[in-house]
Scaffold this active site. Sequence first.
Site, PDB file in Angstrom:
ATOM      1  N   ASP A 197       0.891  -1.148   0.000  1.00 53.47           N
ATOM      2  CA  ASP A 197       0.000   0.000   0.000  1.00 53.47           C
ATOM      3  C   ASP A 197       0.944   1.217   0.000  1.00 53.47           C
ATOM      4  OD1 ASP A 197      -2.341   1.628   0.607  1.00 53.47           O
ATOM      5  OD2 ASP A 197      -1.582   1.708   2.657  1.00 53.47           O
ATOM      6  N   LEU A 198       0.449   2.388  -0.366  1.00 56.54           N
ATOM      7  CA  LEU A 198       1.336   3.565  -0.399  1.00 56.54           C
ATOM      8  C   LEU A 198       1.240   4.389   0.884  1.00 56.54           C
ATOM      9  CD1 LEU A 198       3.216   5.552  -1.955  1.00 56.54           C
ATOM     10  CD2 LEU A 198       1.147   6.623  -2.841  1.00 56.54           C
ATOM     11  N   ASP A 199       0.061   4.992   1.044  1.00 55.18           N
ATOM     12  CA  ASP A 199      -0.120   5.925   2.151  1.00 55.18           C
ATOM     13  C   ASP A 199      -0.101   5.197   3.492  1.00 55.18           C
ATOM     14  OD1 ASP A 199      -0.835   8.075   3.715  1.00 55.18           O
ATOM     15  OD2 ASP A 199      -2.969   7.851   3.306  1.00 55.18           O
ATOM     16  N   GLU A 219       0.009  -3.390   4.596  1.00 57.92           N
ATOM     17  CA  GLU A 219      -1.056  -2.390   4.776  1.00 57.92           C
ATOM     18  C   GLU A 219      -1.049  -1.748   6.154  1.00 57.92           C
ATOM     19  OE1 GLU A 219      -3.642  -0.689   3.863  1.00 57.92           O
ATOM     20  OE2 GLU A 219      -3.978  -1.341   1.797  1.00 57.92           O
ATOM     21  N   ASP A 220      -1.508  -0.485   6.196  1.00 55.74           N
ATOM     22  CA  ASP A 220      -1.652   0.206   7.480  1.00 55.74           C
ATOM     23  C   ASP A 220      -3.120   0.395   7.861  1.00 55.74           C
ATOM     24  OD1 ASP A 220      -2.077   2.094   5.363  1.00 55.74           O
ATOM     25  OD2 ASP A 220      -2.047   3.655   6.895  1.00 55.74           O
ATOM     26  N   LYS A 262     -10.905  -0.989  -1.562  1.00 58.33           N
ATOM     27  CA  LYS A 262     -10.628  -1.821  -0.403  1.00 58.33           C
ATOM     28  C   LYS A 262     -11.781  -1.609   0.587  1.00 58.33           C
ATOM     29  CE  LYS A 262      -5.765  -0.618  -0.985  1.00 58.33           C
ATOM     30  NZ  LYS A 262      -4.630   0.186  -0.490  1.00 58.33           N
ATOM     31  N   LYS A 314      -8.607   6.781   5.919  1.00 56.40           N
ATOM     32  CA  LYS A 314      -7.377   6.125   5.461  1.00 56.40           C
ATOM     33  C   LYS A 314      -7.693   4.901   4.600  1.00 56.40           C
ATOM     34  CE  LYS A 314      -4.154   7.880   8.817  1.00 56.40           C
ATOM     35  NZ  LYS A 314      -3.236   7.607   9.924  1.00 56.40           N
ATOM     36  N   SER A 351      -2.327   0.869  -4.341  1.00 52.58           N
ATOM     37  CA  SER A 351      -2.822   2.030  -3.611  1.00 52.58           C
ATOM     38  C   SER A 351      -4.168   2.468  -4.182  1.00 52.58           C
ATOM     39  CB  SER A 351      -1.822   3.181  -3.762  1.00 52.58           C
ATOM     40  OG  SER A 351      -2.391   4.393  -3.320  1.00 52.58           O
ATOM     41  N   ALA A 352      -5.014   3.002  -3.304  1.00 53.27           N
ATOM     42  CA  ALA A 352      -6.304   3.550  -3.747  1.00 53.27           C
ATOM     43  C   ALA A 352      -6.122   4.935  -4.354  1.00 53.27           C
ATOM     44  CB  ALA A 352      -7.262   3.621  -2.565  1.00 53.27           C
ATOM     45  N   THR A 405       1.524  10.182   3.393  1.00 56.17           N
ATOM     46  CA  THR A 405       0.763  11.222   2.707  1.00 56.17           C
ATOM     47  C   THR A 405      -0.568  11.505   3.412  1.00 56.17           C
ATOM     48  OG1 THR A 405       0.386   9.440   1.147  1.00 56.17           O
ATOM     49  CG2 THR A 405       1.609  11.328   0.328  1.00 56.17           C
TER      50      THR A 405
HETATM   51  P1  B16 Z   1      -6.527  10.102  -4.169  1.00 53.66           P
HETATM   52  P2  B16 Z   1      -3.576   4.241   0.026  1.00 53.66           P
HETATM   53  C1  B16 Z   1      -5.396   6.218  -0.115  1.00 53.66           C
HETATM   54  O1  B16 Z   1      -4.089   5.766  -0.314  1.00 53.66           O
HETATM   55  C2  B16 Z   1      -5.430   7.162   1.080  1.00 53.66           C
HETATM   56  O2  B16 Z   1      -5.137   6.455   2.272  1.00 53.66           O
HETATM   57  C3  B16 Z   1      -6.799   7.788   1.217  1.00 53.66           C
HETATM   58  O3  B16 Z   1      -6.813   8.688   2.305  1.00 53.66           O
HETATM   59  C4  B16 Z   1      -7.134   8.515  -0.101  1.00 53.66           C
HETATM   60  O4  B16 Z   1      -8.438   9.101  -0.025  1.00 53.66           O
HETATM   61  C5  B16 Z   1      -7.065   7.510  -1.257  1.00 53.66           C
HETATM   62  O5  B16 Z   1      -5.778   6.936  -1.293  1.00 53.66           O
HETATM   63  C6  B16 Z   1      -7.390   8.150  -2.594  1.00 53.66           C
HETATM   64  O6  B16 Z   1      -6.403   9.083  -2.931  1.00 53.66           O
HETATM   65  O7  B16 Z   1      -7.550  11.141  -3.810  1.00 53.66           O
HETATM   66  O8  B16 Z   1      -5.124  10.649  -4.292  1.00 53.66           O
HETATM   67  O9  B16 Z   1      -6.936   9.297  -5.384  1.00 53.66           O
HETATM   68  O10 B16 Z   1      -3.549   4.115   1.525  1.00 53.66           O
HETATM   69  O11 B16 Z   1      -4.535   3.262  -0.642  1.00 53.66           O
HETATM   70  O12 B16 Z   1      -2.210   4.239  -0.609  1.00 53.66           O
HETATM   71 MG    MG Z   2      -2.731   3.092   3.513  1.00 51.37          MG
END
Ligand code: B16
Ligand code: MG
Length: 216
Positions: free
Chosen positions: A8-10, A168-169, A144, A44, A113-114, A16
Amino acid sequence: KLAAVIFDLDGVITDTAEYHYLAWKELADELGIPFDREYNEKLKGVDRLASLQLILDRAGKELPEEEKLALATSKNERYKKLIQQVTPDDLLPGVKELLAELREKGIKVGLASASKNAGAVIRSLQVEAYFDHIVDAAAVEISKPDPEVFLKAAEALGVHPAHCIGVEDAEAGVEAILLAGMTPLGIGDPKLLGRAKKVVGSLEGMDVEKLSTLIS
Ligand code: B16
Ligand code: MG
């Protein structure tokens, strides 16, 4: 046998979440909706429109679809400005070392990542070369805890999910990894990520040998 690690990224590679929070906070303030760091925890791992919905729900606010899209776009513009500050110094502890070891040992590396901004963040962190595949969040239909994003990553890497570890976090992310038939490694609070095979505070000191013991 360990064939791939899908990150996962964030909250895993970099934090971020703080920038997502600041961007949502500005928007919530403008809308007069109460929003704080505690409520932000729920956002998150949740995609952009679903995050906005969580904020609106809190105030019991209903808006037409076009207005929601405009607000989500406005949040994203603020977020994109904030992530211009991201540099390799923002990599979380142990990440660079683990990515380098995975590459050296021929274990595939994917990003699930989402975030539709994931590619830009990875480039700013200067770790693009370590990834064999980054899933395009825009092409993922169900967020997810649905396993889609992890399954897409495994498919693109040409590995069977049973041979993958997902990192994942977020609770929803750990659930997605389990539903994908992979082994989840949690980063963060064991109370929240109890369903992960193992939970660690950070990736500091994590290596291929330790990862391999989780999967065999
Ligand atoms: P965006 P992850 C997620 O990243 C974030 O945790 C979440 O807070 C955010 O809304 C989502 O990505 C979408 O991001 O608006 O940049 O498309 O944890 O899946 O890496
Ligand atoms: Mg995350």
